[in-house]
Design a protein around this motif. Structure first.
Motif, PDB file in Angstrom:
ATOM      1  N   SER A 127       0.835  -1.202   0.000  1.00 34.78           N
ATOM      2  CA  SER A 127       0.000   0.000   0.000  1.00 34.78           C
ATOM      3  C   SER A 127       0.868   1.251   0.000  1.00 34.78           C
ATOM      4  N   PHE A 128       0.416   2.248  -0.750  1.00 35.78           N
ATOM      5  CA  PHE A 128       1.056   3.563  -0.779  1.00 35.78           C
ATOM      6  C   PHE A 128      -0.014   4.609  -0.466  1.00 35.78           C
ATOM      7  N   TYR A 129       0.415   5.706   0.175  1.00 38.40           N
ATOM      8  CA  TYR A 129      -0.535   6.692   0.701  1.00 38.40           C
ATOM      9  C   TYR A 129      -0.279   8.048   0.074  1.00 38.40           C
ATOM     10  N   LEU A 130      -1.388   8.733  -0.245  1.00 37.54           N
ATOM     11  CA  LEU A 130      -1.315  10.054  -0.865  1.00 37.54           C
ATOM     12  C   LEU A 130      -0.589  11.033   0.058  1.00 37.54           C
ATOM     13  N   ASP A 131       0.395  11.715  -0.481  1.00 37.57           N
ATOM     14  CA  ASP A 131       1.144  12.736   0.255  1.00 37.57           C
ATOM     15  C   ASP A 131       0.857  14.080  -0.417  1.00 37.57           C
ATOM     16  N   GLY A 138       2.217  10.189   4.316  1.00 36.90           N
ATOM     17  CA  GLY A 138       0.963  10.078   3.595  1.00 36.90           C
ATOM     18  C   GLY A 138      -0.242   9.991   4.489  1.00 36.90           C
ATOM     19  N   SER A 142      -6.231   7.753   2.204  1.00 36.56           N
ATOM     20  CA  SER A 142      -6.113   7.813   0.743  1.00 36.56           C
ATOM     21  C   SER A 142      -4.970   6.894   0.295  1.00 36.56           C
ATOM     22  N   SER A 143      -5.312   5.688  -0.064  1.00 37.58           N
ATOM     23  CA  SER A 143      -4.261   4.723  -0.418  1.00 37.58           C
ATOM     24  C   SER A 143      -4.532   4.030  -1.743  1.00 37.58           C
ATOM     25  N   ALA A 149       5.514   2.999  -5.741  1.00 41.26           N
ATOM     26  CA  ALA A 149       4.702   4.167  -5.404  1.00 41.26           C
ATOM     27  C   ALA A 149       4.465   5.024  -6.637  1.00 41.26           C
ATOM     28  N   TYR A 153       2.656   9.635  -3.998  1.00 40.70           N
ATOM     29  CA  TYR A 153       2.341   8.657  -2.960  1.00 40.70           C
ATOM     30  C   TYR A 153       3.624   8.205  -2.255  1.00 40.70           C
ATOM     31  N   SER A 157       2.176   6.155   6.267  1.00 41.15           N
ATOM     32  CA  SER A 157       0.776   6.600   6.357  1.00 41.15           C
ATOM     33  C   SER A 157       0.490   7.368   7.645  1.00 41.15           C
TER      34      SER A 157
END
Length: 169
Positions: A127-131, A138, A142-143, A149, A153, A157
């Motif tokens: 999983s990658f998270y919006l930055d 992140g 929002s992943s 990535a 992202y 998190s």
């Protein structure tokens, strides 16, 4: 002498190979002492035990290994006494034309089932998270998942406010 139709001096009643059996007693090759009724069948193209079958019980199934990865193609079996060149005893290759894909391969993120377990990229998609504020942290809410990535992202998190760059762990 006993009216059984067998003459004592008949060639069918002599044990020419000294294996304890004559032709009248079922020896199917009285020139070879290893061939007689009750002999162990060995893989040699001969009927060793005189039961009118050749190599029964000693022939194995082998599978073509066209990519030389040590795993064979279930769709290309042969039966033989020992594995011919290019054949193996297992049939577990799910992609017989690609040596990188076999049951012992490590799963990598490439959209393929590398290890033949009917799953694609298992264990390597993360999983990658919006930055949004680009502070390196992140937003857990929002992943996306993937092998790498995407732009914008990150793998962390823990941002509690992803709209202000100076607010982060």
């Amino acid at each position: 002498e006993n009216c059984d139709g067998v003459f004592a001096n008949s060639p069918l009643n002599t044990d020419d190979d000294n294996d304890g059996y004559t032709e009248n007693q079922g020896d199917c090759d009285d020139t070879n002492s290893s061939i007689h009724p009750g002999a162990a069948e060995v893989c040699n193209g001969k009927d060793d035990d005189c039961d009118a079958q050749t190599d029964e019980g000693v022939i194995n199934t082998y599978y073509m290994d066209q990519d030389s990865d040590g795993y064979g193609d279930q769709a290309q079996p042969i039966q033989a006494c020992s594995a011919p060149a290019g054949y193996v005893s297992n049939s577990s290759d799910c992609n017989p034309s690609d040596a990188e894909i076999n049951p012992a391969a490590t799963e990598v993120c490439n959209g393929k089932d590398d290890n033949c377990d009917v799953q694609i990229d298992e264990g390597v998609i993360v999983s990658f998270y919006l930055d949004a504020d680009q502070d390196g942290y992140g937003d857990l809410a929002s992943s996306v998942t993937g092998c790498a990535a995407p732009a914008g992202y990150v793998s962390d998190s823990t941002d509690c406010n992803d709209s202000i760059v100076s607010v982060n762990p």
